[in-house]
Design a protein around this motif. Structure first.
Motif, mmCIF file in Angstrom:
data_model
loop_
_atom_site.group_PDB
_atom_site.id
_atom_site.type_symbol
_atom_site.label_atom_id
_atom_site.label_comp_id
_atom_site.label_asym_id
_atom_site.label_seq_id
_atom_site.Cartn_x
_atom_site.Cartn_y
_atom_site.Cartn_z
ATOM 1 N N TRP A 138 -9.274 -12.782 105.296
ATOM 2 C CA TRP A 138 -10.581 -12.539 104.690
ATOM 3 C C TRP A 138 -11.652 -12.866 105.730
ATOM 4 O O TRP A 138 -11.683 -13.963 106.288
ATOM 5 N N ARG A 173 -16.037 -12.363 106.562
ATOM 6 C CA ARG A 173 -17.358 -11.988 106.098
ATOM 7 C C ARG A 173 -18.148 -11.438 107.271
ATOM 8 O O ARG A 173 -17.953 -11.869 108.429
ATOM 9 N N TYR A 201 -15.090 -21.719 99.908
ATOM 10 C CA TYR A 201 -14.152 -20.648 99.577
ATOM 11 C C TYR A 201 -12.741 -21.219 99.417
ATOM 12 O O TYR A 201 -12.359 -22.162 100.113
ATOM 13 N N GLN A 228 -23.837 -17.180 100.421
ATOM 14 C CA GLN A 228 -22.583 -16.435 100.391
ATOM 15 C C GLN A 228 -22.808 -14.949 100.115
ATOM 16 O O GLN A 228 -21.841 -14.184 100.010
ATOM 17 N N SER A 269 -23.063 -11.510 101.223
ATOM 18 C CA SER A 269 -22.471 -10.970 102.435
ATOM 19 C C SER A 269 -21.617 -9.759 102.088
ATOM 20 O O SER A 269 -21.460 -9.396 100.923
ATOM 21 N N TYR A 299 -17.755 -8.723 102.456
ATOM 22 C CA TYR A 299 -16.461 -9.365 102.675
ATOM 23 C C TYR A 299 -15.403 -8.300 102.958
ATOM 24 O O TYR A 299 -15.283 -7.312 102.232
ATOM 25 N N CYS A 346 -11.298 -7.599 103.806
ATOM 26 C CA CYS A 346 -9.914 -8.030 103.841
ATOM 27 C C CYS A 346 -9.198 -7.212 104.907
ATOM 28 O O CYS A 346 -9.543 -6.044 105.147
#
Lengths: 112, 112
Positions: free
Chosen positions: B34, B36, B64, B85, B87, B89, B91
């Motif tokens: 993960w 960001r 997190y 937070q 943002s 994100y 993966c």
């Protein structure tokens, strides 16, 4: 701590021009280096991966080189096209399976 | 983005609420990550996983948590969301240290 820097932050060129994007990293003990492309609002797409034992990789109009001793990599794009417009990021991996450290990217605009 | 999907793609929430982002991959990849992405900071690693129930912290893990109960799913949880937070994100996953990283399309989170 590994730091990755990409210069310039933005680049605008006319269509057909050959261009070079630069990536530098502070710790030369890397496992591999990858170049990615990111289109606006999208995820990253891997373009080229260079293992630490390799000097360069080629894919179509793209050629990436790696000089570990100087902590530098370049991405060469031949005969640029408007469709090449995107942000290009490089990332280094220090050991197999470890985290990648990314640069902030170079935003490329190719003008028709 | 074939083989790796993120949900939700967009979410707006209020400060103090819990949020869970889901990453699902169909490639049977061992490693999942993960990240960001923020202007001026590039991509920063939050947490990663090197197998089912095996996770480790990245450089910006405070606030997190993650879980991986199955190979294909990697969940990112914000226990109590804060405005910092906000943002995008991303993966990512891959099979081994020598393989390229595959990214999802991203989840844009706004914390009001």
């Amino acid at each position: 701590k590994q730091e990755v820097t990409q210069i310039p932050a933005a680049l605008s060129v006319p269509e057909g021009e050959n261009l070079v994007l630069n990536c530098s990293f502070t710790d030369s003990a890397i496992y591999n280096l990858q170049w990615f492309r990111q289109d606006p609002g999208k995820g990253l797409t891997s373009l080229l991966l260079i293992q630490s034992s390799q000097r360069e990789q080629t894919s179509g109009r793209l050629n990436a080189s790696l000089d570990k001793s100087s902590g530098r990599s370049t991405l060469y794009i031949a005969a640029s096209q408007p469709g090449d417009s995107a942000t290009y990021l490089c990332a280094v991996e220090e050991t197999s399976g470890s985290r990648l450290t990314f640069g902030e990217g170079t935003q490329l605009t190719v003008n028709p | 983005d074939a083989g790796i999907t993120q949900s939700p793609r967009h979410k707006v929430t209020e400060t103090g609420t819990p949020v869970t982002l889901r990453c699902h991959q169909t490639e049977n990849h061992r490693y999942m990550y993960w990240y960001r992405q923020d202007p001026g900071h590039g991509l920063r690693l939050i947490h990663y996983s090197y197998g089912v129930k095996d996770t480790d912290k990245g450089e910006v893990s405070d606030g997190y948590s993650v879980s991986r109960s199955k190979t294909e799913d990697f969940l990112l949880t914000l226990e109590s969301a804060t405005s910092s937070q906000t943002s995008v994100y991303f993966c990512a996953s891959r099979d081994s240290g020598a393989n390229v990283l595959t990214f999802g399309a991203g989840s844009r989170l706004t914390v009001l």
